[in-house]
Design an enzyme around this catalytic site. Structure first.
Site, PDB file in Angstrom:
ATOM      1  N   HIS A  31     -62.663  30.916  20.980  1.00  0.00           N
ATOM      2  CA  HIS A  31     -63.411  30.608  19.748  1.00  0.00           C
ATOM      3  C   HIS A  31     -64.914  30.753  19.891  1.00  0.00           C
ATOM      4  O   HIS A  31     -65.667  30.300  19.036  1.00  0.00           O
ATOM      5  CB  HIS A  31     -63.058  29.203  19.231  1.00  0.00           C
ATOM      6  CG  HIS A  31     -61.605  29.057  18.942  1.00  0.00           C
ATOM      7  ND1 HIS A  31     -61.038  29.440  17.771  1.00  0.00           N
ATOM      8  CD2 HIS A  31     -60.586  28.617  19.715  1.00  0.00           C
ATOM      9  CE1 HIS A  31     -59.741  29.231  17.813  1.00  0.00           C
ATOM     10  NE2 HIS A  31     -59.432  28.727  18.993  1.00  0.00           N
ATOM     11  N   ARG A  89     -76.366  26.266   8.804  1.00  0.00           N
ATOM     12  CA  ARG A  89     -77.544  26.468   9.672  1.00  0.00           C
ATOM     13  C   ARG A  89     -77.768  27.965   9.875  1.00  0.00           C
ATOM     14  O   ARG A  89     -76.963  28.785   9.459  1.00  0.00           O
ATOM     15  CB  ARG A  89     -77.288  25.835  11.030  1.00  0.00           C
ATOM     16  CG  ARG A  89     -75.969  26.372  11.605  1.00  0.00           C
ATOM     17  CD  ARG A  89     -75.770  26.110  13.047  1.00  0.00           C
ATOM     18  NE  ARG A  89     -74.374  26.200  13.415  1.00  0.00           N
ATOM     19  CZ  ARG A  89     -73.722  27.319  13.720  1.00  0.00           C
ATOM     20  NH1 ARG A  89     -74.344  28.469  13.693  1.00  0.00           N
ATOM     21  NH2 ARG A  89     -72.446  27.308  14.038  1.00  0.00           N
ATOM     22  N   LYS A 149     -63.898  19.341   7.240  1.00  0.00           N
ATOM     23  CA  LYS A 149     -63.115  20.528   6.914  1.00  0.00           C
ATOM     24  C   LYS A 149     -62.109  20.291   5.803  1.00  0.00           C
ATOM     25  O   LYS A 149     -61.806  21.196   5.027  1.00  0.00           O
ATOM     26  CB  LYS A 149     -62.388  21.012   8.169  1.00  0.00           C
ATOM     27  CG  LYS A 149     -63.369  21.582   9.168  1.00  0.00           C
ATOM     28  CD  LYS A 149     -62.679  22.259  10.316  1.00  0.00           C
ATOM     29  CE  LYS A 149     -63.746  22.761  11.280  1.00  0.00           C
ATOM     30  NZ  LYS A 149     -63.154  23.434  12.421  1.00  0.00           N
ATOM     31  N   GLU A 171     -52.357  23.732   8.797  1.00  0.00           N
ATOM     32  CA  GLU A 171     -52.391  24.877   7.891  1.00  0.00           C
ATOM     33  C   GLU A 171     -51.615  26.036   8.491  1.00  0.00           C
ATOM     34  O   GLU A 171     -51.220  26.018   9.660  1.00  0.00           O
ATOM     35  CB  GLU A 171     -53.844  25.268   7.563  1.00  0.00           C
ATOM     36  CG  GLU A 171     -54.667  25.680   8.767  1.00  0.00           C
ATOM     37  CD  GLU A 171     -56.119  26.003   8.406  1.00  0.00           C
ATOM     38  OE1 GLU A 171     -56.654  25.469   7.424  1.00  0.00           O
ATOM     39  OE2 GLU A 171     -56.721  26.804   9.143  1.00  0.00           O
TER      40      GLU A 171
END
Lengths: 498, 163, 498, 163
Positions: C235, C292, C116, C200
């Site tokens: 999530h 994917r 990431k 972040e």
């Protein structure tokens, strides 16, 4: 929009219309006969009313009872589906007289288009091509002979009062004319209560191509392109598709324009279908207009994205069409296979009884409109159509491959169905190439055999099944054997050893 | 174990040996490897030479494989004994014409004592809006008519006996 | 095109890919674990290979065994589905090393986008907006403090090595920072074997919007518009739709362009998804790229008519994309409901066991991608997703109504499923209006109760059930009673009268 | 016949009279007309005041109507006798914590003899890639722990008994 609608039908089309009600927040009512107490449409509707015994003449064809239910249930409109009372002028009139909206055309339009001689003349008068013919009833043998000579053999004798192949005869030579005329008149009388027949040119190996139209009560008419319905057996459609493999933009524009014109001249409203015959030179001829929702309407829904049943509701409620002709776009290709309770390997003999198991295909591009469920007893009284498999794909080629994939996934056990027939068609080169007409089944499939592919696997499987059965029998024999409790046994052995 | 399997009248010799969780099968001498992936009595999922097959064993000696139905008779090879019940019917001089479908008798077009020839119409049954003509498969004389006009019949009911 | 493909997955996605194989005439092979001997994908493939015990680490995650099967079955390519090895660099490398085509991006692209920190920097460098943050690994507590101050609270600590909410902490005040950092590092280490975390800006109530892309091996990249995936629980996406209710043509063009740019800069090929966060002011930020096929890919198939799996095959076989960006048209609206074996009325507790009955919805606009069948035992070892309900309609409003209709038709018995959750969402005004974000489930649905509607009907039905049961018991008692033959009885009575 | 039906602990008095092929039902005095459209034992299709309902009577005293599941206890009103078997469990001082799902025991976080308070974690079960913490619904003392780490359990298995 209506708050409550009665669906006066059964089977897959009743469920189709009930689904539209549910999506539009309309309360639905339906009717059922004795044998349909637990039919799918009876389980699906919000309210259900019993209307009589199993034979349709005692239930689904009883105008009086249906109007009575409509009043009792306080519905604002009735959707007739297809078949039964869908094209019955008296029923449409009874609705009109009771102040209930008939979701379909006016009784006047049904009446006009229901008579083949009048409707043909109406279309011919405004320049829509019709098949050359007598232009009216044939009074007697000598008139028939004159007409036949004028038109040229082969000719077709047809009943003015109905369809389905009844009162219809092909005549190839003058000497056959007299007896054919007699048979046709007698059949027409017994089938439709109307002996009137007419004569027209018999088209050799035509294609049957129809246009779906929508017309509101404000004079707006659009068409939703064509459906090719040439895979027929005894005038019964079995497979339909859109677009037609032979269609060109130019021909589509011309035929679409003729269809719209036919609708306008007949002052027709709601959804309808204009049927044409197309000969080998791509000449087209108006055949008749079906003044109702068609079995095959989902084919058009798949390629246009328009929900025809919802449009019917909107039109019947007085709304204007929300789209213009130029906004209708054709997208991809769609094919319908009619799944009927018939045995295609035994001359399509009806096959009724309990459906032991249904496994339906899924995944991309599949739509199933079914009127039955696992455990349902298919009654003998009604149409054998139990479900429709519809496939959408980006092209005709892709759609055929997808139909084949779907048919392999589709399993209905307990009754015989037309699934093997559809597998056969999808593997027939003439169909795959799009080179077929209404003689396809007789000429091409007549010679093709249903092959079996798994003899060796069946032999191995049955032997394995047998050995597993014997093992189970052995195990349960041991379990059932009384007194061989291992604890007791060992103590007995001990005693013996002493 | 060794069996003779008659599949739609084609004969196969099937020799089975248990091997681990599956079977080694010799079909007319040709070897196959079979895994029993699922055994629910009348429903099997078999993996035969790495290929999966759903198999349904129906009560009436039919087997359903790949969407196709096969007639099966299984014999124990050593004793030559038929393992299932369907066979053993001897050819009879009498022929019972059975209803191939449930329906309503619309008309009986022959009467007892009539001579009939193979393919001749015997009666008309209506089912699902369709009229179906029932014919005699062979020549003979109509011995008894067991149904009459207006009667409802079920699939398999005997309609007419031809002698 | 390939002649033979191995599908290295299970469940609905394996079946989805196997269907594509069948439609393209490609021979398919698949793998199965002990408990999947009679799973749907095992029954569906042309050839099937056993690869080990039930736990995924012993079967579906075993790179060595899968490569071995691929060689034994002589396949030309492997489709990894999603999950398991789909984003595993080692697996892609193993395929490359064995000369087998991996149907997906190169191992290099997976590796770049899997980290990431690196992927965020790559995107930021070419001007794609990213969420303001540390821009790299946070070395220690004091660096974390400095960064947090600079960005401004609230901030989010995230693991560099993976997703799914693991190694992730929201920090709203400086005093929470130290302990949150420790927890995140420890979780990241245990979940991904990589303790690296970064910081972040935490976006309040963002929407999760992703773009589907297709990229061939010849430098052509197109996007197939967005999918809104903001209905999430821990999530995990539960409902996805396209178009997004907040999308404008302008925003779509900008985000689509950023997505294409991201793909180009990463030298990414095959199908992929660029995920963005969108804040209340409609600012969007690159979140990550999923290298994917996504669970929710059919949503895009429904609105574009493009078969993404078939496109994957074509791209992997070296073909050029057959369509240009401007030819891709968005048509109508599509919604996906993930049907999982979980009990939404009991905090989404897993619910495994035998599926006693499945009744799937049908009719217009319905697509079911299922990985199970009636009679199947849902195993405890894998993902709870058992099927996907997809709906297409001409507008978002129509699609929601259709989803409601379909959910009412959908019945799965034997296990609990997420169907009641979806019914709840479709009846929630915030969802219907399209006013929802990733906090939707916690903030809106947290307060909503599952209501029951049929207490009176249940009372009546159970009493009727009871009386019918008693009647049956009485009937069978009479049948079983020995010696009460009515003939005998009447003769006995006669004798008594004498 | 008159019954008392307890539906999810709401009580209804249901009075039934056979009328033709159906029933006239009084639910707490309010009349309803019911037709039994289909009776397949545990599966009924009922038409109640012209509205169709599919009903599934499940073995464990649950009834399935309109996609919703209800707990049912039926009493014969005259004799006050419970017609089904599910009720009659008295409140016990012991509480058996059962597995709400099948899965793998990842960790047991208490030991026998521990005092626990309502809501406290007892153990972790993993199923379908999710770890689920199982808590005690009330205060008590851990009497026995019937599972251990690494063990697979089925739904309904007793995990821990709280006293």
């Amino acid at each position: 929009m209506f708050k409550k609608i009665l669906v006066a039908n059964r089977g897959e089309i009743a469920v189709r219309v009930l689904r539209a009600c549910r999506e539009m927040g309309i309360t639905s009512a339906t009717v059922y006969s004795d044998v349909d107490q637990s039919a799918l449409h009876t389980r699906y509707a919000d309210e259900v009313y019993h209307i009589g015994q199993a034979p349709a003449t005692e239930s689904y064809l009883r105008i009086d009872k249906i109007i009575e239910v409509a009043k009792r249930a306080k519905v604002e409109a009735i959707h007739p589906g297809y078949g039964f009372l869908a094209e019955n002028t008296d029923f449409a009139e009874a609705c009109e007289a009771s102040g209930i909206v008939f979701i379909g055309p006016t009784s006047k339009a049904i009446s006009l288009l229901g008579d083949k001689i009048i409707s043909k003349k109406t279309m011919s008068d405004v320049g829509i091509p019709v098949i050359p013919g007598s232009g009216g009833a044939v009074a007697d043998e000598s008139e028939a002979q004159t007409m036949a000579k004028q038109i040229g053999f082969p000719v077709l004798i047809k009943a003015a009062g109905g369809g389905g192949g009844k009162g219809m005869r092909v005549v190839r030579e003058m000497k056959e004319l007299t007896s054919a005329l007699k048979q046709a008149i007698s059949e027409a009388q017994s089938a439709f209560g109307n002996p009137t027949v007419f004569i027209e040119k018999f088209l050799e190996a035509p294609r049957h191509i129809e246009f779906q139209i929508l017309a509101d009560n404000h004079g707006n008419v659009i068409h939703l392109f064509e459906r090719e319905c040439s895979v027929q057996r005894r005038h019964q459609k079995l497979i339909e598709e859109s677009p037609s493999a032979i269609m060109t933009p130019d021909l589509r524009a011309k035929m679409g324009q003729a269809a719209v014109q036919a609708v306008k001249i007949a002052k027709y409203t709601n959804a309808g279908t204009v049927e044409f015959m197309v000969d080998k030179k791509r000449n087209f001829y108006f055949l008749e207009m079906n003044t109702r929702l068609q079995v095959e309407h989902p084919v058009t829904e798949l390629i246009t994205g328009i929900d025809i049943v919802k449009e019917q509701f909107k039109i019947a409620a007085g709304q204007r069409l929300s789209m213009k002709q130029e906004e209708i776009k054709m997208n991809g290709a769609a094919i319908e296979c009619r799944i009927s309770a018939e045995d295609p390997q035994n001359n399509f003999a009806p096959s009724t009884g309990r459906i032991v198991e249904i496994v339906e295909p899924g995944g991309p591009g599949i739509r199933i409109d079914s009127g039955v469920y696992q455990g349902f007893e298919v009654p003998i009284y009604y149409d054998p159509l139990i479900a429709k498999l519809l496939v959408w794909a980006s092209s005709r080629d892709q759609a055929i491959k997808r139909v084949k994939r779907a048919l392999k996934e589709y399993s209905i056990r307990g009754i015989k169905t037309s699934i093997p027939f559809h597998i056969l068609v999808m593997n027939t080169p003439e169909f795959v190439k799009g080179e077929y007409d209404t003689t396809f089944i007789d000429k091409v499939l007549g010679k093709v055999e249903y092959k079996k592919h798994y003899y060796e696997i069946a032999a191995i499987s049955s032997a394995i099944g047998q050995i597993l059965k014997e093992k189970r029998a052995a195990v349960s024999a041991v379990k059932k054997e009384p007194g061989i409790n291992p604890w007791k046994l060992s103590s007995r052995l001990k005693m013996m050893r002493k | 174990m060794a069996y003779i399997a008659k599949i739609d009248n084609k004969e196969f010799k099937v020799d089975l040996k248990q091997e681990g969780k599956g079977f080694k099968v010799y079909l007319d001498g040709k070897p196959w490897v079979v895994t029993v992936a699922s055994d629910k009595g009348s429903r099997l999922t078999l993996i035969i030479d790495d290929k999966p097959f759903d198999v349904i064993l129906e009560a009436d000696d039919h087997i359903f494989v790949g969407g196709e139905s096969y007639n099966v008779e299984i014999f124990d090879e050593q004793v030559g004994r038929l393992m299932k019940a369907s066979a053993g019917r001897s050819e009879k001089r009498e022929l019972a014409v059975e209803a191939a479908m449930p329906g309503l008798i619309i008309e009986v077009t022959v009467k007892e004592g009539d001579k009939v020839t193979g393919g001749q119409d015997l009666l008309i049954i209506e089912a699902m809006k369709m009229q179906n003509q029932i014919q005699t498969p062979r020549d003979g004389v109509v011995k008894t008519i067991q149904v009459k006009k207006g009667q409802t019949v079920n699939s398999g009911d005997i309609l007419i006996i031809i002698e």
